[in-house]
Scaffold this active site. Sequence first.
Site, mmCIF file in Angstrom:
data_model
loop_
_atom_site.group_PDB
_atom_site.id
_atom_site.type_symbol
_atom_site.label_atom_id
_atom_site.label_comp_id
_atom_site.label_asym_id
_atom_site.label_seq_id
_atom_site.Cartn_x
_atom_site.Cartn_y
_atom_site.Cartn_z
ATOM 1 N N LEU A 1 -6.489 -1.511 13.569
ATOM 2 C CA LEU A 1 -5.659 -0.018 12.683
ATOM 3 C C LEU A 1 -5.104 -1.263 11.927
ATOM 4 O O LEU A 1 -4.707 -1.691 11.992
ATOM 5 C CB LEU A 1 -4.938 0.548 13.838
ATOM 6 C CG LEU A 1 -5.065 1.618 15.046
ATOM 7 C CD1 LEU A 1 -3.480 2.005 15.391
ATOM 8 C CD2 LEU A 1 -5.585 3.054 14.183
ATOM 9 N N ASP A 2 -4.884 -0.600 10.849
ATOM 10 C CA ASP A 2 -4.447 -1.425 9.618
ATOM 11 C C ASP A 2 -3.017 -1.763 9.704
ATOM 12 O O ASP A 2 -2.451 -1.336 10.908
ATOM 13 C CB ASP A 2 -3.996 -0.959 8.123
ATOM 14 C CG ASP A 2 -5.974 -0.052 8.017
ATOM 15 O OD1 ASP A 2 -6.807 -0.763 8.485
ATOM 16 O OD2 ASP A 2 -5.563 1.121 7.755
ATOM 17 N N LYS A 3 -2.592 -3.029 9.367
ATOM 18 C CA LYS A 3 -1.286 -3.283 9.909
ATOM 19 C C LYS A 3 -0.367 -2.744 9.755
ATOM 20 O O LYS A 3 0.377 -2.153 10.430
ATOM 21 C CB LYS A 3 -0.978 -4.459 8.541
ATOM 22 C CG LYS A 3 0.048 -4.987 9.150
ATOM 23 C CD LYS A 3 0.981 -5.933 7.611
ATOM 24 C CE LYS A 3 2.209 -6.363 7.038
ATOM 25 N NZ LYS A 3 2.164 -8.007 6.623
ATOM 26 N N ARG B 1 -7.735 6.215 3.918
ATOM 27 C CA ARG B 1 -7.040 6.093 3.232
ATOM 28 C C ARG B 1 -8.207 6.689 1.933
ATOM 29 O O ARG B 1 -7.395 7.406 0.561
ATOM 30 C CB ARG B 1 -5.959 4.942 3.395
ATOM 31 C CG ARG B 1 -5.346 5.006 4.453
ATOM 32 C CD ARG B 1 -5.180 3.275 4.364
ATOM 33 N NE ARG B 1 -4.445 2.753 3.286
ATOM 34 C CZ ARG B 1 -4.107 1.159 3.342
ATOM 35 N NH1 ARG B 1 -4.838 0.377 4.502
ATOM 36 N NH2 ARG B 1 -4.353 0.701 2.573
#
Length: 309
Positions: free
Chosen positions: A141-143, A241
């Site tokens: 997962l992205d930060k 996103r």
Amino acid sequence: MKDVPSVQSFIVREKDCGSRIDILLASLCPDMSRSYLKTLILEGHITLDGLKVRPSHRVSVGQVAQISYVQPTAISIESQDIPLDVVYEDDDFLVVNKPAGLVVHPAPGHQSGTLVNAALAHSPDIQGIGDKLRPGIVHRLDKNTSGLIVIAKNQTSHARISKQFADRLVSKHYLALVHGQIDLDEAIIDGPIGRHPRDRKKMATVLTGREASTRYRVIQRYKDYSLLEAIPTTGRTHQIRVHLASMGFPVVGDATYGRSQIDFDRHFLHAKALEFKHPSTGVAVKLEAKLSSELEDFLEMISHTKIPD
């Protein structure tokens, strides 16, 4: 940990002709993740016949790929006592509700304080499971994306769960709050995703990108926002996103692909549910993670602007 210079060279064999250089080197260097190799290529630490290339460059027979970089003398990763919100755990894997702001695994610029460092303290036996630099990790997962992430606890589980992700057999559901009013209550966004042609730190929908598809449905409409359930059927970098921003509806708080003027320093994207088969029993595993308090608080703050169904 002391660092030492390292240089490796590989001659492209006939059977590897036409391969992307990043994919080829990932197969030749199992201790390095493909994303790390891409970083080395973009920073010029990897050359082909002495020349800089792009990660997507196709190699030819007899060319020489050279990696020049600083490699740690040891690849063991430090365990750190960082609190984990464990949603599920057994002998084969654990599932964590990752908070926003926590990087998944060590990488240049983030050598400690990651989810992997925390997982090693929680389950020391994951050291060396799968990728040695990303022990136990089967997806990311992205930060600044919160929510469910799976960590394998043995090699068999790592291989079986990783294959489910690769074969698109894992059901992933996200909650996303976006700016604006999306016209359709539900739809599928199809658009190939690749590196942004001008900003190499960003992704974009580009004709030369890799196939990507995201299904969404509107859960709640607000005066200035739409709350969506997003279900990606592929797993491209920043996929949800990028897809939502490409439609003109960027995720709230997303400074990279949208607007950053918001009351919290993260984007409103949460991996709320996962479904996959247990690696040992084959029984369906269905898990959910609650929204974090800052996301719940923001929804409460805008609740008076809800648009009735």
